[in-house]
Design an enzyme around this catalytic site. Structure first.
Site, PDB file in Angstrom:
ATOM      1  N   ASP A  22       0.820  -1.210   0.000  1.00  0.00           N
ATOM      2  CA  ASP A  22       0.000   0.000   0.000  1.00  0.00           C
ATOM      3  C   ASP A  22       0.861   1.270   0.000  1.00  0.00           C
ATOM      4  O   ASP A  22       1.952   1.286   0.556  1.00  0.00           O
ATOM      5  CB  ASP A  22      -0.906  -0.009   1.246  1.00  0.00           C
ATOM      6  N   ASN A  70     -10.524  -2.471  -6.836  1.00  0.00           N
ATOM      7  CA  ASN A  70      -9.616  -1.572  -7.565  1.00  0.00           C
ATOM      8  C   ASN A  70     -10.106  -1.184  -8.964  1.00  0.00           C
ATOM      9  O   ASN A  70      -9.607  -0.228  -9.560  1.00  0.00           O
ATOM     10  CB  ASN A  70      -8.196  -2.164  -7.675  1.00  0.00           C
TER      11      ASN A  70
END
Ligand code: FPP
Length: 247
Positions: A22, A70
């Site tokens: 991340d 996503n």
């Protein structure tokens, strides 16, 4: 860094490490660059962790590369990520073979652009005889997606008479997950300072130790893996028992 590495007990390694990579976007933004610049630099970190994990003796490494959520990102970003995967797999297959690493994937691959799927399947095929470590990419993956898929499979098995409802146990459930061929990770690492699971390996991480790092993913280097492993080794995994029972 070698000093850090030498402190790691090779007899107490997690067999499987799961990673939430991340902070690519924030890393790029801090430098006034577009988000995709962060993803491109994230590939370097993928190489670092794969090499370091294989060298030290980890057997399975699962990287959360693209979640089912996503797809909601800007089209340019999604397309760049898909393209990056194709390029990276083409470029890295040779290195994976040199390092005896087998590529694997979990997730709903049917929804990936065909070029990405093809590159992935080819990479998997061309590394299938390697034995040192499995590098598992979670692509169009989410924990809830996998659990739902398993529930449907088991419901069908039950309807077909292949399994009695009372015989459905944890082992049977696990066998219906896309991670059925891999042991559950003992360690989960997340970068960027966020302390969330974000729909990753919900079933499999039940007993895992979590290690959150304050750095952004593109800055991840081998030393960060060593730090995570040392932190893991300093914890006591009790599995619901008492300290006395463990010792
Ligand atoms: C999270 O950062 C990262 C991703 C969603 C993609 C990860 C992809 C790569 C590292 C490159 C390709 C991977 C492989 C395996 C070749 P973010 O965009 O959520 O960052 P932010 O939270 O700062 O916005």
């Amino acid at each position: 860094m070698e000093e850090l590495k030498s402190q790691i007990d090779k007899d107490n390694l997690p067999e499987h490490i799961a990673v939430i990579m991340d902070g690519n976007g924030r890393w790029a933004k801090e430098q006034g660059k577009p988000r995709v610049f962060g993803h491109k630099n994230g590939v370097k970190a993928v190489r670092e962790i794969s090499e370091a994990a294989a060298e030290i003796g980890v057997k399975y490494l699962t990287l959360y590369a693209f979640s089912t959520e996503n797809w909601n990102r800007p089209t340019l970003e999604v397309n760049t990520l898909m393209r990056l995967l194709v390029d990276t797999i083409h470029r890295e297959v040779k290195t994976l073979n040199e390092n005896n690493i087998r590529l694997k994937a979990i997730g709903d691959l049917s929804k990936l652009p065909s070029e990405t799927r093809k590159a992935l399947l080819k990479g998997i095929e061309n590394t299938k005889n390697n034995t040192r470590m499995d590098l598992i990419l979670a692509l169009n993956y989410s924990g809830r997606w996998d659990i739902l898929k398993a529930v449907k499979t088991i419901a069908m098995d039950s309807r077909n008479g292949a399994i009695d409802v009372n015989a459905i146990d944890e082992e049977y459930f696990k066998s219906a997950l896309s991670t059925s061929n891999f042991p559950d990770p003992e360690l989960m690492i997340r970068t960027s300072g966020e302390s969330r699971l974000s729909n990753f390996l919900l079933w499999e991480l039940s007993y895992a130790e979590f290690h959150f790092l304050p750095i952004y993913w593109p800055d991840f280097r081998k030393q960060h893996l060593y730090e995570s492993l040392l932190s893991y080794q300093n914890r006591e995994r009790r599995f619901g028992m008492t300290s006395e029972q463990i010792s």
